[in-house]
Motif scaffolding. Structure first.
Motif, PDB file in Angstrom:
ATOM      1  N   THR A   3      11.893  29.286  59.024  1.00 58.63           N
ATOM      2  CA  THR A   3      12.203  27.859  58.896  1.00 58.63           C
ATOM      3  C   THR A   3      13.453  27.492  59.677  1.00 58.63           C
ATOM      4  O   THR A   3      13.513  26.447  60.334  1.00 58.63           O
ATOM      5  N   LEU A   4      14.444  28.359  59.634  1.00 54.06           N
ATOM      6  CA  LEU A   4      15.680  28.111  60.359  1.00 54.06           C
ATOM      7  C   LEU A   4      15.450  28.120  61.864  1.00 54.06           C
ATOM      8  O   LEU A   4      15.970  27.265  62.594  1.00 54.06           O
ATOM      9  N   HIS A   5      14.666  29.078  62.352  1.00 59.11           N
ATOM     10  CA  HIS A   5      14.341  29.127  63.774  1.00 59.11           C
ATOM     11  C   HIS A   5      13.579  27.884  64.206  1.00 59.11           C
ATOM     12  O   HIS A   5      13.833  27.320  65.282  1.00 59.11           O
ATOM     13  N   LEU A   6      12.629  27.450  63.369  1.00 54.19           N
ATOM     14  CA  LEU A   6      11.844  26.265  63.695  1.00 54.19           C
ATOM     15  C   LEU A   6      12.726  25.021  63.750  1.00 54.19           C
ATOM     16  O   LEU A   6      12.590  24.184  64.654  1.00 54.19           O
ATOM     17  N   TYR A   7      13.654  24.913  62.827  1.00 52.20           N
ATOM     18  CA  TYR A   7      14.570  23.769  62.790  1.00 52.20           C
ATOM     19  C   TYR A   7      15.443  23.738  64.042  1.00 52.20           C
ATOM     20  O   TYR A   7      15.595  22.690  64.693  1.00 52.20           O
ATOM     21  N   LEU A   8      16.020  24.876  64.396  1.00 57.33           N
ATOM     22  CA  LEU A   8      16.904  24.938  65.557  1.00 57.33           C
ATOM     23  C   LEU A   8      16.138  24.681  66.850  1.00 57.33           C
ATOM     24  O   LEU A   8      16.616  23.967  67.744  1.00 57.33           O
ATOM     25  N   THR A   9      14.932  25.240  66.958  1.00 57.73           N
ATOM     26  CA  THR A   9      14.129  25.040  68.166  1.00 57.73           C
ATOM     27  C   THR A   9      13.750  23.581  68.339  1.00 57.73           C
ATOM     28  O   THR A   9      13.767  23.046  69.455  1.00 57.73           O
ATOM     29  N   ARG A  10      13.403  22.920  67.232  1.00 53.74           N
ATOM     30  CA  ARG A  10      13.079  21.492  67.317  1.00 53.74           C
ATOM     31  C   ARG A  10      14.269  20.674  67.778  1.00 53.74           C
ATOM     32  O   ARG A  10      14.134  19.753  68.587  1.00 53.74           O
ATOM     33  N   GLN A  11      15.446  21.021  67.269  1.00 51.14           N
ATOM     34  CA  GLN A  11      16.649  20.306  67.671  1.00 51.14           C
ATOM     35  C   GLN A  11      16.909  20.478  69.169  1.00 51.14           C
ATOM     36  O   GLN A  11      17.233  19.509  69.872  1.00 51.14           O
ATOM     37  N   VAL A  12      16.771  21.703  69.661  1.00 55.54           N
ATOM     38  CA  VAL A  12      17.017  21.969  71.075  1.00 55.54           C
ATOM     39  C   VAL A  12      15.973  21.283  71.946  1.00 55.54           C
ATOM     40  O   VAL A  12      16.299  20.672  72.977  1.00 55.54           O
ATOM     41  N   LEU A  97      24.599  35.466  64.483  1.00 58.91           N
ATOM     42  CA  LEU A  97      24.418  34.437  65.509  1.00 58.91           C
ATOM     43  C   LEU A  97      23.354  34.832  66.513  1.00 58.91           C
ATOM     44  O   LEU A  97      22.557  33.991  66.949  1.00 58.91           O
ATOM     45  N   VAL A  98      23.311  36.107  66.886  1.00 57.12           N
ATOM     46  CA  VAL A  98      22.318  36.569  67.864  1.00 57.12           C
ATOM     47  C   VAL A  98      20.908  36.386  67.322  1.00 57.12           C
ATOM     48  O   VAL A  98      20.003  35.926  68.027  1.00 57.12           O
ATOM     49  N   ALA A  99      20.704  36.730  66.057  1.00 56.42           N
ATOM     50  CA  ALA A  99      19.384  36.535  65.446  1.00 56.42           C
ATOM     51  C   ALA A  99      19.035  35.053  65.357  1.00 56.42           C
ATOM     52  O   ALA A  99      17.869  34.666  65.506  1.00 56.42           O
ATOM     53  N   LEU A 100      20.048  34.221  65.164  1.00 58.26           N
ATOM     54  CA  LEU A 100      19.810  32.785  65.037  1.00 58.26           C
ATOM     55  C   LEU A 100      19.365  32.167  66.357  1.00 58.26           C
ATOM     56  O   LEU A 100      18.464  31.318  66.390  1.00 58.26           O
ATOM     57  N   VAL A 101      19.990  32.605  67.463  1.00 57.84           N
ATOM     58  CA  VAL A 101      19.735  31.953  68.749  1.00 57.84           C
ATOM     59  C   VAL A 101      18.626  32.626  69.548  1.00 57.84           C
ATOM     60  O   VAL A 101      18.350  32.206  70.676  1.00 57.84           O
ATOM     61  N   THR A 102      17.982  33.643  68.977  1.00 62.49           N
ATOM     62  CA  THR A 102      16.912  34.332  69.710  1.00 62.49           C
ATOM     63  C   THR A 102      15.827  33.396  70.208  1.00 62.49           C
ATOM     64  O   THR A 102      15.401  33.486  71.366  1.00 62.49           O
TER      65      THR A 102
END
Length: 387
Positions: A3-12, A97-102
């Motif tokens: 869910t966190l990856h999906l949220y960040l990817t949508r924002q970007v 952070l690395v796992a977050l921005v993958t």
């Protein structure tokens, strides 16, 4: 985590769409104001033709807009992410952070693949199509095609110079006729001329008045009160040695490089000379080959190096956005413009040195990628450790 990856990817992605659109519009605006918009206002071009021209220009400006848009998007998204304490909350939950921005790094790699396709194939083809479209418009509106005080060689076998233009009426027309070898064989000097275009046959007829004709093969001259001259345009089916390098795809550049190298091989050193003379001849041959091929190599390396811009911009944009700790859009855009200026300055320097093979200008084109990716990786590693 998903869910966190999906949220960040949508924002970007949302921010990327906005920034790429803005940068594309700004880059297109210069071409529109310079060439197309004036014709549209004067009624010399239709809206459909303008839309077609813009569509052909988009891949060309996308080469620059996509990396700049990715850099701005990462600066804005991670700047807000850090300013709103969302990054602190994510780290508190045990996510690095690395796992977050993958996903964002994978997105930049995908965009680099898109950039490679555009740089190496699509953009050069669209640029050639745009020039052909512009020429067709010139045939339809011949008065807009002829340019004052500029030598034009768009018609095979002729070089044309016009001192003054007023719509379809020309003043002070000089026409130089060339033979098959490209040597001057005849000169026409007309006091005035009128343009008549035939779009269907790709022809332009110049009705020349008060013509002084000089024959340089059999030296003689004569005077004609009126002389029609038909000029035919035939676009070359493939790039020639005189074709602009920026209009060639990567495969065409590769073929041209091979052709230039074969020209150099034909001038191989003589064998019946001393060892010292043979070494000197080989050295001169190597220098000559480098002089011939270096502009092509620079363009090839430029196309490939540009394709990795998204990765370098993303790597440096993420930690800088976190360090900036700002939510303001203006701050992120200003930082993106400064970094883009630094990046593209290396490209400009490399291209300006294409006639200096001893300075290896094709390698200079890779310096911004190396610097941005290295500095970005170090900053990201430090941000991941919380330094």
């Amino acid at each position: 985590m998903k869910t966190l990856h999906l949220y960040l990817t949508r924002q970007v992605l949302a921010t990327l769409a906005m920034t790429v659109t803005v940068f594309t519009f700004v880059l297109l605006l210069g071409n529109v104001l310079k060439e197309i918009l004036a014709l549209l206002v004067n009624g010399q071009a239709t809206i459909g033709l303008v839309a077609q021209a813009l569509g052909l220009l988009i891949p060309f400006v996308l080469v620059f807009a996509l990396p700049m848009g990715m850099l701005t998007a990462t600066l804005l998204v991670f700047g807000r992410f850090s300013a709103d304490q969302e990054l602190t909350a994510v780290r508190a939950s045990g996510v690095s952070l690395v796992a977050l921005v993958t996903p964002v790094l994978l997105l930049s790699a995908g965009l680099s693949c898109v950039s490679a396709m555009v740089n190496l194939q699509v953009a050069p083809q669209c640029r050639v199509a745009y020039k052909n479209l512009w020429f067709r418009l010139g045939l339809e509106r011949a008065s807009s095609f002829i340019v004052e005080k500029q030598f034009m060689d768009d018609f095979p076998g002729y070089v044309i110079y016009v001192r003054k233009k007023d719509g379809p009426n020309l003043q002070g027309v000089s026409i130089y006729k060339l033979n098959a070898e490209g040597k001057l064989e005849q000169s026409l000097q007309a006091a005035s001329a009128t343009i008549i275009s035939h779009v269907a046959s790709n022809q332009v007829v110049l009705l020349l008045y008060e013509v002084h004709r000089y024959d340089l093969v059999n030296p003689q001259w004569d005077y004609l009160p009126k002389n029609p001259l038909t000029l035919e345009y035939k676009p070359p089916p493939a790039p020639t040695l005189s074709t602009n390098l920026s209009d060639m795809t990567f495969s065409q550049l590769w073929q041209k490089l091979r052709d230039l190298e074969r020209l150099s091989v034909q001038n191989k050193p003589m064998e019946r000379v001393s060892a010292e003379q043979l070494r000197e001849q080989k050295r001169r041959l190597a220098v000559m080959t480098a002089d011939l091929t270096m502009p092509v190599r620079v363009q090839m390396h430029r196309q490939v190096a540009f394709s990795f811009g998204c990765i370098g911009f993303t790597l440096i944009g993420i930690p800088l956005g976190i360090r900036a700790h700002r939510r303001e859009t203006s701050a992120g855009v200003a930082m993106a413009l400064i970094l883009s200026l630094i990046y593209y300055s290396f490209i400009i320097v490399g291209q300006s040195l294409e006639t200096r093979p001893e300075l290896a200008p094709h390698l200079i084109l890779w310096l911004p990628n190396f610097i941005f990716q290295t500095v970005g990786a170090v900053l990201l590693w430090r941000a991941n450790r919380g330094v």
